[in-house]
Design an enzyme around this catalytic site. Structure first.
Site, PDB file in Angstrom:
ATOM      1  N   SER A 174       1.894   1.331  -2.248  1.00 25.40           N
ATOM      2  CA  SER A 174       1.702   0.480  -1.073  1.00 25.40           C
ATOM      3  C   SER A 174       0.790  -0.726  -1.284  1.00 25.40           C
ATOM      4  O   SER A 174       0.716  -1.604  -0.417  1.00 25.40           O
ATOM      5  CB  SER A 174       1.157   1.307   0.096  1.00 25.40           C
ATOM      6  OG  SER A 174       2.161   2.146   0.601  1.00 25.40           O
ATOM      7  N   SER A 182       3.195  -0.231   2.065  1.00 22.71           N
ATOM      8  CA  SER A 182       2.820  -0.315   3.460  1.00 22.71           C
ATOM      9  C   SER A 182       1.770  -1.383   3.750  1.00 22.71           C
ATOM     10  O   SER A 182       1.538  -1.720   4.916  1.00 22.71           O
ATOM     11  CB  SER A 182       2.275   1.040   3.917  1.00 22.71           C
ATOM     12  OG  SER A 182       1.089   1.373   3.204  1.00 22.71           O
ATOM     13  N   LYS A 209      -6.511  -4.090   6.031  1.00 22.91           N
ATOM     14  CA  LYS A 209      -5.358  -3.310   6.480  1.00 22.91           C
ATOM     15  C   LYS A 209      -5.817  -2.430   7.638  1.00 22.91           C
ATOM     16  O   LYS A 209      -6.915  -1.853   7.582  1.00 22.91           O
ATOM     17  CB  LYS A 209      -4.861  -2.454   5.307  1.00 22.91           C
ATOM     18  CG  LYS A 209      -3.650  -1.602   5.599  1.00 22.91           C
ATOM     19  CD  LYS A 209      -3.182  -0.889   4.320  1.00 22.91           C
ATOM     20  CE  LYS A 209      -1.923  -0.070   4.560  1.00 22.91           C
ATOM     21  NZ  LYS A 209      -1.425   0.559   3.325  1.00 22.91           N
TER      22      LYS A 209
END
Lengths: 463, 60
Positions: free
Chosen positions: A177, A153, A78
């Site tokens: 997330s 996210s 990420k």
């Protein structure tokens, strides 16, 4: 090579010298070229680095010096995880040219375990603002239907794992997330206990709610990935001084005798979930009972009671992180992040303090509720993925979410796919354990996945 | 809170939301104020620990 492999399967083949890490990395890179123009999971593909990592892994394997089960496994991070010499943007114009000089602890730990890094993955801006269409890169899309939202996210990680572009990836979880995108993309993802995995070198959102953790196709793969990053890191002030157990030891122990508590009022009364979500959870409970677990109902405070302190703390702490840039570069943020975070500037200090006090009471409630059960089961998401263009700006505050309660209490929690609902989009359940008892979560999740067929189905886009 | 007070609060933070977003933002802040009311409770400050996560050892 088999079209899709799990990390566990690939690891066994690599160790037996029946699968080349270079061939595996090349297959993933080809898949990225084929499907990522539709899914936008990657912000940056590090092909040269991936092939170098893969060649090094292959050399180790062929010389009998393999590092362990993650040697030669393709992963990506990420884009809030710092990577030395490789751009780390948080999917934001503010960090468009940011190139860290050091790896975050988790990035370093996976590299030391022999993983092959394929690149950096899409996120909601600074792990909160998305899906956004006004950033330098487009938002990731759901591989089961690219018109739909992959959640966030850790949106790029969810999409890339589900589409088989990588075998595992990092997520971060402040209010859900990791578990949200794992649920909507039909994969497994664990938010470990607060303090188990280091956040050092990961761009913060909320100091006391942020967690790092892995996402992968199966629960077993999550266990393998977590093993390499669980443990004390003196460079993260919130890191717990604990030694992680071997998560693979009890993985096949089954659930016979396990006591499972269902927090039914969360998804039936407090925030009614879709019929397919409820059906998936009920079916999972039947599977657990059939396998010998004992299922009972557990009552907690209403979901809103957990969401209230959770959001007050999250928004206050996130605002504190971003306030200097908010004052100087307000218009460089995307609209969603900017307008969501603005709420944090309007929370009073006394309300933040009261939220922290309330948090302590909720931790005590959770501890008491879990005194007589080994795991809790509840929903992870209210329904199947909505269309990506139909996510409201303040969606996260419209209705209480199912995941933030366990950021508030710090318990480990994991999303596991329980089937498919409307339009073939995945549904899921959330499993929760006592602090630092990730091993029981893996044991239960693995027993369920092994007893059901859901892990055999891949998105039509790539199948 | 009245509109002027809310606008003043927003101005004090240095934020410049779009005018068309102000009503929704104000409504959300009202929701947050309600959420904040939920977290207040009668409890002695002397009972507060240093860490929310440092819980008593289970008796079982």
């Amino acid at each position: 090579m088999t079209e899709f492999l799990t990390i566990a399967e690939a690891s066994r083949l690599i160790a037996a010298r029946k699968l080349s890490p270079v061939e595996l990395a090349t297959t993933c890179l080809e898949r990225i070229k084929a499907v990522d123009p539709v899914l936008n999971a990657f912000l940056l593909v590090t092909e040269e680095r991936a092939l170098a990592d893969a060649k090094a892994a292959e050399t180790r394997v062929m010389s009998g010096a393999a590092k362990g089960p993650l040697d030669g496994i393709p992963i990506a991070h990420k884009d809030i995880y710092n990577t030395a010499g490789i751009r780390t943007t948080a999917h934001s114009k503010l960090l468009e040219d940011n190139v860290p000089t050091a790896d975050s602890t988790v990035v370093r730990q996976w590299a030391e375990a022999g993983t092959v890094m394929l690149g950096k993955l899409a996120t909601h801006e600074f792990a909160m603002g998305g899906p956004s269409f006004d950033l330098p890169w487009p938002p990731a899309r759901n591989p089961w239907n690219a018109d739909h939202f992959p959640a966030g996210s850790s949106s790029g990680t969810g999409a890339a794992v589900a589409a088989g572009m990588i075998m595992g990836g990092t997520g971060s979880d402040t209010g859900g997330s990791i578990r949200g995108p794992s649920a909507l993309c039909g994969i497994a993802g664990i938010k470990p206990t607060y303090g188990l995995c280091s956040r050092a070198g990961v761009l913060p959102l909320s100091f006391t709610l942020d967690h790092t953790g892995p996402m992968a196709w199966t629960v077993e793969d999550c266990a393998l990935l977590l093993q390499a990053i669980a443990g004390h890191d003196p460079t993260d002030p919130a890191s717990a001084a604990r030694v992680a157990p071997d998560y693979t030891l009890g993985l096949n122990a089954g659930v016979k005798g396990l006591r499972i508590g269902v927090v039914r009022h969360f998804f039936e009364d407090d925030h009614p979930a879709s019929p397919a979500t409820r059906l998936g959870i009920d079916h999972a409970l039947e599977v657990f009972e059939h396998l010998g677990a004992e299922v009972r109902e557990v009552k907690l405070s209403p979901l809103a009671d957990y969401n209230a302190p959770g959001w007050l703390i999250l928004l206050s702490e996130a605002y504190a992180v971003h306030e200097p840039w908010f004052k100087t570069r307000f218009n460089d943020y995307g609209e969603l992040f900017r307008d969501r975070l603005a709420l944090g500037g309007l929370i009073r200090a006394s309300d933040y303090v009261q939220a922290i006090r309330r948090r302590r009471l909720l931790c005590l409630e959770m501890q008491a509720a879990m005194a007589d059960v080994d795991i809790l089961v509840t929903a992870a998401q209210p329904a199947e993925a909505p269309k990506i263009t139909e996510v409201p700006k303040w969606a996260m505050l419209d209705k209480p979410n199912f995941t933030i309660p366990f950021n508030v209490t710090g318990n480990p929690a994991m999303s596991v796919c329980t089937g498919f609902g409307a339009g073939g989009l995945p549904v899921s359940m959330q499993l929760v354990a006592r602090p630092f008892d990730e091993a029981t979560l893996f044991r239960a999740g693995h027993a369920y996945e092994t007893a059901t067929e859901w892990r055999k189905k891949r998105p039509a886009l790539v199948a | 809170m009245d509109e002027m007070t809310f606008a003043a609060r927003v101005k004090a933070t240095g934020l410049t939301p779009k005018p068309e977003d102000m009503p929704k933002l104000e409504a959300l802040v009202r929701d947050m104020d309600r959420a904040a009311a939920l977290v207040r409770g009668p409890r002695s400050y002397a009972e507060e620990p240093l860490s929310a996560f440092r819980l008593p050892t289970p008796s079982r």
